[in-house]
Design a protein around this motif. Sequence first.
Motif, PDB file in Angstrom:
ATOM      1  N   ILE A  84       6.533  -1.248  -6.590  1.00 55.81           N
ATOM      2  CA  ILE A  84       6.751  -2.605  -7.248  1.00 55.81           C
ATOM      3  C   ILE A  84       5.303  -3.110  -7.838  1.00 55.81           C
ATOM      4  O   ILE A  84       5.487  -3.646  -9.236  1.00 55.81           O
ATOM      5  CB  ILE A  84       7.026  -3.622  -6.057  1.00 55.81           C
ATOM      6  CG1 ILE A  84       8.715  -3.238  -5.702  1.00 55.81           C
ATOM      7  CG2 ILE A  84       7.086  -5.111  -6.666  1.00 55.81           C
ATOM      8  CD1 ILE A  84       9.099  -4.460  -4.616  1.00 55.81           C
ATOM      9  N   ALA A  85       4.308  -2.908  -7.202  1.00 52.10           N
ATOM     10  CA  ALA A  85       2.845  -3.254  -7.731  1.00 52.10           C
ATOM     11  C   ALA A  85       2.826  -2.533  -9.086  1.00 52.10           C
ATOM     12  O   ALA A  85       2.205  -2.957 -10.004  1.00 52.10           O
ATOM     13  CB  ALA A  85       1.745  -2.871  -6.680  1.00 52.10           C
ATOM     14  N   GLN A  86       3.055  -1.017  -8.869  1.00 56.80           N
ATOM     15  CA  GLN A  86       2.724  -0.130 -10.241  1.00 56.80           C
ATOM     16  C   GLN A  86       3.719  -0.995 -11.486  1.00 56.80           C
ATOM     17  O   GLN A  86       3.091  -0.811 -12.339  1.00 56.80           O
ATOM     18  CB  GLN A  86       3.268   1.298  -9.849  1.00 56.80           C
ATOM     19  CG  GLN A  86       2.362   2.085  -8.891  1.00 56.80           C
ATOM     20  CD  GLN A  86       2.770   3.360  -8.543  1.00 56.80           C
ATOM     21  OE1 GLN A  86       3.984   3.051  -8.425  1.00 56.80           O
ATOM     22  NE2 GLN A  86       1.801   4.127  -8.781  1.00 56.80           N
ATOM     23  N   GLU A  87       4.903  -1.128 -11.001  1.00 56.69           N
ATOM     24  CA  GLU A  87       5.719  -1.854 -12.231  1.00 56.69           C
ATOM     25  C   GLU A  87       5.053  -3.168 -12.770  1.00 56.69           C
ATOM     26  O   GLU A  87       5.101  -3.546 -13.754  1.00 56.69           O
ATOM     27  CB  GLU A  87       7.069  -1.855 -11.996  1.00 56.69           C
ATOM     28  CG  GLU A  87       7.861  -0.600 -11.759  1.00 56.69           C
ATOM     29  CD  GLU A  87       7.898   0.082 -13.023  1.00 56.69           C
ATOM     30  OE1 GLU A  87       8.221  -0.549 -14.294  1.00 56.69           O
ATOM     31  OE2 GLU A  87       7.863   1.593 -13.192  1.00 56.69           O
ATOM     32  N   PHE A  88       4.935  -4.020 -12.017  1.00 53.35           N
ATOM     33  CA  PHE A  88       4.121  -5.290 -12.137  1.00 53.35           C
ATOM     34  C   PHE A  88       2.746  -5.230 -13.106  1.00 53.35           C
ATOM     35  O   PHE A  88       2.962  -5.551 -14.127  1.00 53.35           O
ATOM     36  CB  PHE A  88       3.804  -6.189 -10.958  1.00 53.35           C
ATOM     37  CG  PHE A  88       4.985  -7.107 -10.461  1.00 53.35           C
ATOM     38  CD1 PHE A  88       6.264  -6.612 -10.087  1.00 53.35           C
ATOM     39  CD2 PHE A  88       4.731  -8.491 -10.067  1.00 53.35           C
ATOM     40  CE1 PHE A  88       7.157  -7.275  -9.811  1.00 53.35           C
ATOM     41  CE2 PHE A  88       5.717  -9.170  -9.571  1.00 53.35           C
ATOM     42  CZ  PHE A  88       6.922  -8.630  -9.407  1.00 53.35           C
ATOM     43  N   ILE A 107      -2.293  -6.561  -3.895  1.00 48.70           N
ATOM     44  CA  ILE A 107      -1.543  -6.249  -2.779  1.00 48.70           C
ATOM     45  C   ILE A 107      -2.015  -6.322  -1.311  1.00 48.70           C
ATOM     46  O   ILE A 107      -3.294  -6.481  -1.396  1.00 48.70           O
ATOM     47  CB  ILE A 107      -1.110  -4.585  -2.798  1.00 48.70           C
ATOM     48  CG1 ILE A 107      -2.522  -3.830  -3.116  1.00 48.70           C
ATOM     49  CG2 ILE A 107      -0.342  -4.353  -4.249  1.00 48.70           C
ATOM     50  CD1 ILE A 107      -2.276  -2.305  -2.911  1.00 48.70           C
ATOM     51  N   THR A 108      -1.346  -6.497  -0.339  1.00 48.68           N
ATOM     52  CA  THR A 108      -1.752  -6.811   1.120  1.00 48.68           C
ATOM     53  C   THR A 108      -0.992  -5.769   1.910  1.00 48.68           C
ATOM     54  O   THR A 108       0.180  -5.202   1.612  1.00 48.68           O
ATOM     55  CB  THR A 108      -1.172  -8.151   1.494  1.00 48.68           C
ATOM     56  OG1 THR A 108       0.423  -8.153   1.787  1.00 48.68           O
ATOM     57  CG2 THR A 108      -1.395  -9.403   0.352  1.00 48.68           C
ATOM     58  N   ASP A 109      -1.682  -5.508   2.910  1.00 49.96           N
ATOM     59  CA  ASP A 109      -1.417  -4.683   4.042  1.00 49.96           C
ATOM     60  C   ASP A 109      -2.041  -4.667   5.063  1.00 49.96           C
ATOM     61  O   ASP A 109      -3.156  -5.312   5.386  1.00 49.96           O
ATOM     62  CB  ASP A 109      -1.367  -3.097   3.267  1.00 49.96           C
ATOM     63  CG  ASP A 109      -0.071  -2.252   3.884  1.00 49.96           C
ATOM     64  OD1 ASP A 109       0.046  -1.975   5.026  1.00 49.96           O
ATOM     65  OD2 ASP A 109       0.904  -2.046   3.153  1.00 49.96           O
ATOM     66  N   ALA A 166       0.712  -1.145  -0.126  1.00 51.75           N
ATOM     67  CA  ALA A 166      -0.070  -0.004   0.201  1.00 51.75           C
ATOM     68  C   ALA A 166       0.862   1.477  -0.043  1.00 51.75           C
ATOM     69  O   ALA A 166       0.292   2.293  -0.246  1.00 51.75           O
ATOM     70  CB  ALA A 166      -0.960   0.075   1.168  1.00 51.75           C
ATOM     71  N   SER A 167       2.059   1.293   0.122  1.00 51.98           N
ATOM     72  CA  SER A 167       2.862   2.250   0.199  1.00 51.98           C
ATOM     73  C   SER A 167       4.553   2.098  -0.199  1.00 51.98           C
ATOM     74  O   SER A 167       4.724   1.140  -0.300  1.00 51.98           O
ATOM     75  CB  SER A 167       2.873   2.929   1.490  1.00 51.98           C
ATOM     76  OG  SER A 167       3.723   2.507   2.664  1.00 51.98           O
ATOM     77  N   GLY A 168       5.205   3.046  -0.242  1.00 55.87           N
ATOM     78  CA  GLY A 168       6.585   2.995  -0.521  1.00 55.87           C
ATOM     79  C   GLY A 168       7.220   1.997  -1.686  1.00 55.87           C
ATOM     80  O   GLY A 168       6.498   2.025  -2.687  1.00 55.87           O
ATOM     81  N   ALA A 210      -4.231   2.961  -2.531  1.00 58.72           N
ATOM     82  CA  ALA A 210      -3.184   2.547  -3.358  1.00 58.72           C
ATOM     83  C   ALA A 210      -3.949   1.735  -4.614  1.00 58.72           C
ATOM     84  O   ALA A 210      -3.278   1.763  -5.685  1.00 58.72           O
ATOM     85  CB  ALA A 210      -2.447   1.311  -2.638  1.00 58.72           C
ATOM     86  N   VAL A 211      -4.830   0.788  -4.213  1.00 58.31           N
ATOM     87  CA  VAL A 211      -5.657   0.275  -5.464  1.00 58.31           C
ATOM     88  C   VAL A 211      -6.150   1.333  -6.580  1.00 58.31           C
ATOM     89  O   VAL A 211      -5.955   0.987  -7.629  1.00 58.31           O
ATOM     90  CB  VAL A 211      -6.720  -0.764  -5.040  1.00 58.31           C
ATOM     91  CG1 VAL A 211      -7.643  -1.097  -5.948  1.00 58.31           C
ATOM     92  CG2 VAL A 211      -6.029  -1.956  -4.186  1.00 58.31           C
ATOM     93  N   ALA A 212      -6.864   2.255  -6.048  1.00 64.58           N
ATOM     94  CA  ALA A 212      -7.308   3.429  -6.898  1.00 64.58           C
ATOM     95  C   ALA A 212      -6.073   4.061  -7.433  1.00 64.58           C
ATOM     96  O   ALA A 212      -6.525   4.374  -8.733  1.00 64.58           O
ATOM     97  CB  ALA A 212      -8.172   4.357  -5.816  1.00 64.58           C
ATOM     98  N   MET A 213      -5.164   4.446  -6.936  1.00 72.11           N
ATOM     99  CA  MET A 213      -4.022   4.769  -7.555  1.00 72.11           C
ATOM    100  C   MET A 213      -3.400   4.014  -8.796  1.00 72.11           C
ATOM    101  O   MET A 213      -3.176   4.446  -9.801  1.00 72.11           O
ATOM    102  CB  MET A 213      -2.978   5.083  -6.354  1.00 72.11           C
ATOM    103  CG  MET A 213      -1.760   6.101  -7.088  1.00 72.11           C
ATOM    104  SD  MET A 213      -0.385   6.121  -5.640  1.00 72.11           S
ATOM    105  CE  MET A 213      -1.340   6.756  -4.573  1.00 72.11           C
ATOM    106  N   ILE A 214      -3.316   2.522  -8.526  1.00 72.38           N
ATOM    107  CA  ILE A 214      -2.700   1.709  -9.312  1.00 72.38           C
ATOM    108  C   ILE A 214      -3.664   1.615 -10.621  1.00 72.38           C
ATOM    109  O   ILE A 214      -3.284   1.572 -11.633  1.00 72.38           O
ATOM    110  CB  ILE A 214      -2.407   0.397  -8.980  1.00 72.38           C
ATOM    111  CG1 ILE A 214      -1.322   0.710  -7.839  1.00 72.38           C
ATOM    112  CG2 ILE A 214      -1.749  -0.587  -9.911  1.00 72.38           C
ATOM    113  CD1 ILE A 214      -0.642  -0.451  -7.027  1.00 72.38           C
ATOM    114  N   GLY A 215      -4.862   1.434 -10.312  1.00 71.16           N
ATOM    115  CA  GLY A 215      -5.927   1.231 -11.253  1.00 71.16           C
ATOM    116  C   GLY A 215      -6.225  -0.382 -11.602  1.00 71.16           C
ATOM    117  O   GLY A 215      -6.113  -0.834 -10.764  1.00 71.16           O
TER     118      GLY A 215
END
Length: 253
Positions: free
Chosen positions: A23-27, A36-38, A16-18, A47-52
Amino acid sequence: MSLSLEGKVAVVTGGASGVGLGIAQEFVEHGARVVITDLQQAQLDEAVAMIGANCSGIVADVTNLAEMEAMYREVMRRHGRLDSVVANAGIGDHSPLGSITEEQFDRTFNVNAKGVLFTVQPALPLLPPGGTVVIIGSTASIQPPRGMSMYGGAKAAVRNFVRGWIQDIKGSGVRMNVLSPGAVDTESLRRALGQALGADQVDAAVKSMGEGNPTGRVAQPREMGKAAVFLSSDASSFITGVELFADGGMAQV
Ligand SMILES: NC(=O)c1ccc[n+]([C@@H]2O[C@H](COP(=O)([O-])OP(=O)(O)OC[C@H]3O[C@@H](n4cnc5c(N)ncnc54)[C@H](O)[C@@H]3O)[C@@H](O)[C@H]2O)c1
């Protein structure tokens, strides 16, 4: 050489951060579907909204084996497969020798060492041949910063876990590597510097950490993501058991 993660499903802990978010964005950018887990639902939702698209979240504490097992069951329910795991969740307190408490020791090793075990072990039966595990270590495994011996000890421990684990999983076709950042500009880095030096010194400390680096700067989280994509893709098909330092040369000189 293919860096594509098309068709693959990945779990990133502490995503969810940092560094984990980078890493999630690049994957996702390389074609993977990512879970993603947190610790907090609200943080995950943001974070999910940011990644899309192609990203979802599950609350799971890496120190709680039952929660991690339930998380993997939910990943299999959502996607029917698991190809890559990134054990990223980690914490680091400033605690110089003489002031280390039992509580600090337990917390540091619970998240950074036991949490890695609880992330990797239940994933193994789900990972197919060609599956990958990336454990986020730190240059602290070989150069613990002053006052961070507990953190450095835990990161050295997981680096050595991997030396053992690649022998234990021989024949599975699963690869496992450690990716060790130096300084990455994240909330946790700034928090640790604030604890050590005082809040008013943080910006100057980040700048001077960068200047002390052969590359002249600290890393951005997505640069760790690019290295994690490499270690999780076919481009690294004969690389297992290494500690890849993505540190801008910081701990190499
Ligand atoms: N930032 C750096 O300079 C740096 C340098 C070297 C290594 N690292 C490593 O990178 C990884 C990520 O660090 P970061 O800087 O992005 O920190 P961060 O605090 O920004 O992110 C870590 C995430 O992990 C989550 N988390 C913490 N404990 C958890 C638990 N028990 N279960 C599930 N999630 C949990 C946090 O909520 C947070 O979202 C860590 O393993 C850290 O040791 C960071």
